[in-house]
Design an enzyme around this catalytic site. Structure first.
Site, PDB file in Angstrom:
ATOM      1  N   CYS A   1     -17.030 -23.174  17.562  1.00 38.92           N
ATOM      2  CA  CYS A   1     -16.661 -21.744  17.581  1.00 38.92           C
ATOM      3  C   CYS A   1     -17.837 -20.852  17.969  1.00 38.92           C
ATOM      4  CB  CYS A   1     -16.198 -21.279  16.200  1.00 38.92           C
ATOM      5  SG  CYS A   1     -14.573 -21.825  15.746  1.00 38.92           S
TER       6      CYS A   1
ATOM      7  N   HIS B   1     -24.987 -16.195   9.997  1.00 42.19           N
ATOM      8  CA  HIS B   1     -23.897 -17.073  10.401  1.00 42.19           C
ATOM      9  C   HIS B   1     -23.639 -16.859  11.906  1.00 42.19           C
ATOM     10  CE1 HIS B   1     -19.595 -18.236  10.715  1.00 42.19           C
ATOM     11  NE2 HIS B   1     -19.888 -19.080   9.732  1.00 42.19           N
TER      12      HIS B   1
ATOM     13  N   HIS C   1     -11.420 -12.563   3.958  1.00 42.65           N
ATOM     14  CA  HIS C   1     -11.296 -12.473   5.415  1.00 42.65           C
ATOM     15  C   HIS C   1     -10.088 -11.651   5.868  1.00 42.65           C
ATOM     16  CE1 HIS C   1     -14.339 -15.586   5.388  1.00 42.65           C
ATOM     17  NE2 HIS C   1     -14.214 -15.861   6.665  1.00 42.65           N
TER      18      HIS C   1
ATOM     19  N   GLU D   1     -21.876 -25.084  15.914  1.00 44.39           N
ATOM     20  CA  GLU D   1     -20.415 -25.112  15.747  1.00 44.39           C
ATOM     21  C   GLU D   1     -19.709 -24.801  17.071  1.00 44.39           C
ATOM     22  OE1 GLU D   1     -19.017 -22.656  12.505  1.00 44.39           O
ATOM     23  OE2 GLU D   1     -16.961 -22.693  13.285  1.00 44.39           O
TER      24      GLU D   1
ATOM     25  N   GLY E   1     -16.821  -8.903   6.225  1.00 44.84           N
ATOM     26  CA  GLY E   1     -17.870  -9.897   5.975  1.00 44.84           C
ATOM     27  C   GLY E   1     -17.982 -10.868   7.137  1.00 44.84           C
ATOM     28  N   HIS E   2     -16.854 -11.159   7.775  1.00 39.38           N
ATOM     29  CA  HIS E   2     -16.854 -11.999   8.980  1.00 39.38           C
ATOM     30  C   HIS E   2     -16.337 -11.131  10.109  1.00 39.38           C
ATOM     31  CE1 HIS E   2     -16.278 -15.011  11.955  1.00 39.38           C
ATOM     32  NE2 HIS E   2     -16.329 -16.042  11.139  1.00 39.38           N
TER      33      HIS E   2
ATOM     34  N   GLU F   1     -24.421 -22.060   8.175  1.00 37.61           N
ATOM     35  CA  GLU F   1     -23.883 -22.255   9.539  1.00 37.61           C
ATOM     36  C   GLU F   1     -24.550 -21.240  10.467  1.00 37.61           C
ATOM     37  OE1 GLU F   1     -19.396 -23.693   8.612  1.00 37.61           O
ATOM     38  OE2 GLU F   1     -19.657 -21.552   8.406  1.00 37.61           O
TER      39      GLU F   1
ATOM     40  N   CYS G   1     -11.092 -23.953  12.079  1.00 37.38           N
ATOM     41  CA  CYS G   1     -11.331 -22.808  12.967  1.00 37.38           C
ATOM     42  C   CYS G   1     -11.555 -23.237  14.413  1.00 37.38           C
ATOM     43  CB  CYS G   1     -12.516 -22.000  12.468  1.00 37.38           C
ATOM     44  SG  CYS G   1     -13.973 -23.004  12.139  1.00 37.38           S
ATOM     45  N   CYS G   2     -12.221 -24.398  14.617  1.00 31.07           N
ATOM     46  CA  CYS G   2     -12.655 -24.737  15.992  1.00 31.07           C
ATOM     47  C   CYS G   2     -11.525 -25.164  16.939  1.00 31.07           C
ATOM     48  CB  CYS G   2     -13.739 -25.801  15.962  1.00 31.07           C
ATOM     49  SG  CYS G   2     -15.195 -25.344  15.018  1.00 31.07           S
TER      50      CYS G   2
HETATM   51  O1  FUB Z   1     -15.038 -18.128   8.187  1.00 30.24           O
HETATM   52  C1  FUB Z   1     -14.137 -18.418   9.237  1.00 30.24           C
HETATM   53  C2  FUB Z   1     -14.659 -19.553  10.064  1.00 30.24           C
HETATM   54  O2  FUB Z   1     -14.810 -20.712   9.268  1.00 30.24           O
HETATM   55  C3  FUB Z   1     -16.030 -19.346  10.632  1.00 30.24           C
HETATM   56  O3  FUB Z   1     -16.049 -18.653  11.814  1.00 30.24           O
HETATM   57  C4  FUB Z   1     -16.509 -20.725  10.779  1.00 30.24           C
HETATM   58  O4  FUB Z   1     -17.891 -20.811  10.932  1.00 30.24           O
HETATM   59  C5  FUB Z   1     -16.029 -21.371   9.521  1.00 30.24           C
HETATM   60  O5  FUB Z   1     -16.921 -21.128   8.479  1.00 30.24           O
HETATM   61 ZN    ZN Z   2     -15.177 -23.278  14.118  1.00 31.84          ZN
END
Ligand code: FUB
Ligand code: ZN
Length: 635
Positions: free
Chosen positions: A351, A281, A163, A349, A212-213, A333, A429-430
């Site tokens: 987020c 995701h 990440h 989620e 990747g994210h 997710e 994360c949330c």
């Molecule tokens: O991968 C970073 C964060 O962690 C994601 O946005 C959430 O869904 C959790 O997997």
């Molecule tokens: Zn989250």
């Protein structure tokens, strides 16, 4: 209306929230969530899972200093998503690979909060963390504690699973916000140095990879807007255009988890411009779509806009819960297939709903259509609010629409469903995401363009627009809009999707869900006639056939065991009777079945008795200990 009838949200500086309901939540974030997270980042909360966040930055600084002195550096593996005390050595990186982002999100939340409530002590705490972050940055601008601590020679070798670009994204968003709030550019310079390295590393004739994210696209765009440095915009566009091209970049990496050639999870199965539906995701998805909307607007890119329209339509009409939750499956997710919205297995989620709000705001700035702000309202008043307990110290990561505590304990398919909010998560994360959204709510109320002021959310507030001042307040159940403009200006007032009948004390025209009228020095009364309602979901959603939900204004309500006893599946609602609002509850007439004594029997209507169902707002569920909950009830 042409396709690009743009508007822009009013900046936090120009909007003051004076809303009793929202102010109590914004203050809860300021007084409880932000201080709590400050300690959680240093692992100073007893009984909470460790975050290792600040510890990692300090370790990274020490490694960097050793590098500078030419000392030998011990390396550690970078082969996992999560490193705990058991699977890694004491000096190695700890926590999730994206742990750095929690500190950045906290700083972003603080930045917005400081603009609402100046607080020199809090600002000093943010500066303390900023120093710790900046001290860890390498000379070339690189900043990701996992690779700095464990093995810098492997930086940018696993974009799919790791990440670095994601953490950069949150760094850049925090940096821009902190600069806007305080004028202090220390973190901004750090973010720009990392951004410069990223621009030098990725692109045509460079590494043709992408994150990747997703989030760095949106963040590079924000950095471009803040600094005017064009290469940030170019690199954001490069990442979007490169994604999903064949041969796949990810195939050239040694990922931790092999996904074969299925990159739906990362929205990289085909180029974004060819995508028509939301897949993979959910948080990653909505962060990518938000960036696509940013660039479609900035570059007047009709192809990208058409893609965003199609993906939006797919989410809004086929993949979104009534609570504004998205991501129906725990498996990745992720978004599931169309109309697959199970209540008791939902992932939803926090987020993801926050990301949906980001996407919706950007879409709403590109089109004159109230549907985007309807979704913002749905997600905000339900899933996002539910994400935080009323103590401001406990949080939901997953937001199901039906909970049976026993199932969460005994059924491994439902282990992700928590019947009570958790103190803190190792994967946290949330909560900080929630803090940054709630603290920046000011930016979701009004938009403006060359001839119109849009009123998108019914949050009492005063605003400075380019045409003059505006105030929205509530009096005796009505909203009052006071305008003080230098010349007649068009107002577009969103008529919420839940309002069947409204009154305005002036003539207006309805355009795409907005009541549009001219005003200059005016006092406008708005009556939205809010009443409890029984609503239902499309019969294409298998989980909800024969069921209904109860709502009041933007709030979705739910049944809890604390008010209705256990076995909520035995309850049904009488849809011929109007539900009634009663001291914050909604009561409705209904029936309770008598439990059967055998498992199977000849068919006979189950015996039932009349009862009164008592509903509470969904966002308040789970604040009275562990108990059953459901949003949908049989009719
Ligand atoms: O991968 C970073 C964060 O962690 C994601 O946005 C959430 O869904 C959790 O997997
Ligand atoms: Zn989250």
């Amino acid at each position: 209306m042409n396709t690009f009838n743009f508007s822009k949200h009013l900046d936090i500086k120009n909007v003051r929230i004076n809303d009793t309901f929202w102010n109590s939540i914004i203050k809860l974030v300021k007084n409880e969530v932000i201080p709590y997270q400050y300690l959680a980042l240093q692992d100073k909360i007893d009984g909470a899972e460790k975050s290792f966040c600040i510890e990692n930055f300090i370790k990274a600084k020490n490694t960097k200093n050793k590098m500078k002195c030419g000392k030998s550096i011990k390396t550690f593996p970078v082969d996992k998503w999560h490193y705990d005390e058991k699977n890694s050595e004491p000096e190695a990186f700890k926590g999730w690979v994206f742990q750095d982002s929690d500190v950045y999100k906290w700083i972003e939340a603080v930045s917005y909060s400081l603009q609402n409530f100046p607080d020199s002590e809090l600002e000093s705490k943010a500066l303390e963390y900023i120093d710790i972050i900046c001290d860890a940055q390498l000379e070339n601008g690189y900043l990701d504690t996992l690779y700095i601590i464990n093995d810098i020679s492997k930086a940018f070798t696993n974009l799919k699973d790791h990440h670095e670009l994601y953490c950069f994204g949150h760094l850049a968003e925090a940096a821009v916000s902190f600069y806007n709030a305080t004028g202090n550019d220390k973190l901004l310079k750090t973010a720009c140095a990392f951004a410069d390295l990223i621009c030098d590393t990725f692109g045509e004739n460079k590494i043709k990879g992408y994150d990747g994210h997703e989030i760095c696209e949106m963040a590079l765009f924000k950095l471009y807007k803040a600094t005017g440095i064009k290469k940030y915009l170019d690199t954001a566009l490069f990442f979007i255009n490169e994604r999903g091209k064949k041969p796949y970049y990810y195939d050239t990496e040694k990922g931790i988890v092999s996904t074969g050639d299925n990159y739906h999870y990362n929205q990289a199965h085909i180029p974004p411009r060819q995508q028509t539906e939301a897949v993979g995701h959910a948080v990653r998805g909505v962060y990518l779509y938000s960036a696509m909307a940013d660039l479609a607007k900035e570059l007047k890119d009709k192809e990208l806009k058409a893609t965003c329209d199609s993906i939006w339509d797919n989410i809004e009409n086929k993949k979104m819960y009534i609570t504004g939750g998205i991501g129906a499956t725990v498996d990745g997710e992720a978004f599931s297939f169309d109309y697959d919205l199970p209540n008791d297995l939902a992932y939803s989620e926090t987020c993801a709903s926050i990301g949906l709000i980001f996407f919706a705001r950007r879409m709403g700035e590109m089109s004159f259509d109230s549907k985007y702000n309807d979704v913002i309202e749905r997600a905000l008043y339900n899933t996002v609010l539910a994400g935080m307990g009323q103590d401001g110290k406990s949080f939901f990561y997953v937001n199901p629409l039906e909970v049976l505590p026993e199932a969460s304990r005994c059924d491994s398919r439902k282990h992700h469903i928590k019947p009570v909010r958790q103190k803190w998560f190792g994967c946290a994360c949330c909560p900080p995401n929630l803090a940054r959204l709630i603290s920046s709510l000011n930016e979701y109320i009004y938009n403006e363009n060359d001839n119109t002021i849009f009123i998108n959310q019914y949050i009492c507030s005063s605003a400075k627009t380019k045409y003059g001042n505006l105030e929205l307040c509530e009096q005796n159940g009505k909203y009052i809009l006071k305008a003080d403009f230098s010349k007649p200006i068009k107002i577009a007032l969103r008529i919420p999707y839940w309002c069947d009948k409204f009154e305005l004390n002036r003539s207006f025209e309805i355009i795409n869900g907005y009541a549009v009228f001219n005003c200059s020095h005016d006092y406008i009364e708005i009556n939205l006639n809010t009443a409890p309602k029984i609503v239902r979901c499309s019969n294409r959603v298998r989980a909800n056939t024969g069921k209904a939900a109860v709502t009041y204004g933007p709030f979705i309500y739910c049944l809890e065991e604390a008010d209705n006893g256990c076995d909520l599946q035995m309850l049904s609602i009488d849809t011929s009777k109007k539900p009634v609002l009663n001291n914050g509850y909604i009561t409705a007439e209904g029936y309770r079945e008598i439990p059967d004594s055998r498992l199977y029997m000849n068919y006979l209507e189950p015996r039932k008795e009349k009862c009164t169902l008592k509903f509470i707002p969904y966002y308040k569920w789970g604040n009275r200990g562990e108990n059953e909950m459901c949003v949908y009830v049989r009719v």
